[in-house]
Design an enzyme around this catalytic site. Structure first.
Site, PDB file in Angstrom:
ATOM      1  CG  HIS A 109      -0.425   0.269  -4.678  1.00 39.10           C
ATOM      2  ND1 HIS A 109      -0.616   0.050  -6.028  1.00 39.10           N
ATOM      3  CD2 HIS A 109      -0.328  -0.955  -4.121  1.00 39.10           C
ATOM      4  CE1 HIS A 109      -0.630  -1.256  -6.266  1.00 39.10           C
ATOM      5  NE2 HIS A 109      -0.459  -1.887  -5.124  1.00 39.10           N
ATOM      6  CB  THR A 126      -0.937  -0.010   1.226  1.00 39.80           C
ATOM      7  OG1 THR A 126      -1.819  -1.123   1.088  1.00 39.80           O
ATOM      8  CG2 THR A 126      -1.758   1.264   1.335  1.00 39.80           C
TER       9      THR A 126
END
Ligand SMILES: [Zn+2]
Ligand SMILES: [Zn+2]
Length: 341
Positions: free
Chosen positions: A42, A39
């Site tokens: 990202h 995450t």
């Protein structure tokens, strides 16, 4: 305090940040270990992933540490407690929260995503999000509680029964956790598909019955040779369209295909609906970690789940931008940041 602040795509700065304000219901945690997660990558790449970020923000949502201060209304924790956190804070009052699907909370706060997190020396956290580490759990292991909790949520949806045959695609940290959880769920045979040899070796140690190099070997032939002729569950832990398509391809009749790996938001897969029909496949996906944090902690503390073998390196904050920006580094395994280093 030293912190890694995210300012926007490919812009992460190590800065001296003011100390977090400790609200009446907050505890102040001196961060000892904070995992680098997909995450975070990202976010660093400017993609819309599992979480929405408004810079500048201190990232880091997988962390553990020691409580050094408690707010005036804190009831359950004391200075000196060794803790980790569930970064996703639900309001408890919106419609999804009241319907028992709090991870769709309309007012969710995420430490390390919507508010400052653990890539810093300190983080102030609402006591509702805090969990005490078990006495056998190290800080590095404690930092793995959140990814384990995410895996457990996905594993619950896989509905593995004792005796099932399971294929895991991808031998990164998540794949290696899912492999062990599938074993704990009672799978009789587990195969792992992973091109990197060192990861296949770890997977073998952690209980994979057969490890296949999907680039150089014929996956279906290897599965057949291993007696895996009816795959009940395929857990995709890569997040690429090609590996999701492969998961659908190797799944057996009535199988669950768990799309655990996170793709980029605009990516698509090409699926033959006829194949899903013919095999009565269930395509599932798993979103964050509702209600699984405590089980994750207990599993880690029990010693039944190895969360250390997949850690490649523990390093200081100054390395973070490098790790986030270089996939070849992350391919080596899980990185944990120790802000004290
Ligand atoms: Zn994470
Ligand atoms: Zn809510």
């Amino acid at each position: 305090m030293r912190s890694a602040v995210f300012y926007g795509k490919h812009d992460l700065r190590i800065e001296d940040h003011e100390m977090p304000k400790v609200g009446p219901k907050d505890v102040l945690i001196q961060v000892k270990a904070c995992g680098v997660c997909g995450t975070d990558v990202h976010i660093y790449e400017g993609d819309k992933g599992a979480a929405e970020v408004t810079p500048p923000t201190i990232l880091g949502h997988e962390f553990s540490g020691v409580i050094t201060e408690v707010g005036s209304e804190v009831q359950h924790y004391q200075v000196g407690d060794r803790v980790c956190i569930d970064p996703n804070c639900y309001c408890g009052a919106c419609d999804p929260c009241r319907k028992g699907v709090a991870h769709y909370c309309e007012h969710m706060i995420g430490y390390g995503t919507t508010v400052n997190g653990g890539f810093a020396e300190y983080c102030a956290v609402d006591e509702r999000q805090v969990y005490k580490l078990g006495e056998h759990t190290t800080f590095e292991q404690g930092a793995m509680t959140e990814p384990v909790a995410c895996c457990l949520h996905g594993m619950d949806m896989c509905e593995i029964q004792p005796g099932h045959q399971v294929v895991i695609i991808g031998g990164g940290m998540i794949g290696l956790l899912q492999l062990q959880l599938a074993r704990l769920a009672g799978a009789a045979k587990i195969a792992l598909l992973e091109p990197v040899e060192s990861k296949r070796e770890v997977a073998e140690k952690l209980g994979a019955d057969v490890c296949i190099d999907p680039i150089h070997e014929d996956v279906k032939a290897c599965l057949k040779e291993a007696g895996m002729t009816w795959i009940n569950t395929v857990i995709e832990c890569v997040g690429r369209p090609s590996t999701i398509e492969q998961a659908i391809d190797i799944a057996g009749n009535k199988a669950v295909v768990m799309m655990f790996g996170l793709t980029k938001p605009d990516e698509t897969i090409s699926v033959k609906p006829f194949e899903i029909f013919r095999k009565e496949l269930e395509l599932k996906a798993s979103y964050i970690n509702p209600y699984t944090q405590k089980r994750a902690l207990d599993l880690i503390d029990s010693g039944r789940l190895d969360v250390s073998s997949m850690v490649y390196e523990i390093c200081g904050l100054d390395r973070l931008a490098d790790i986030l920006g270089k996939p070849e580094l992350r391919a080596k395994g899980k990185y944990i940041i120790s802000p004290e280093k």
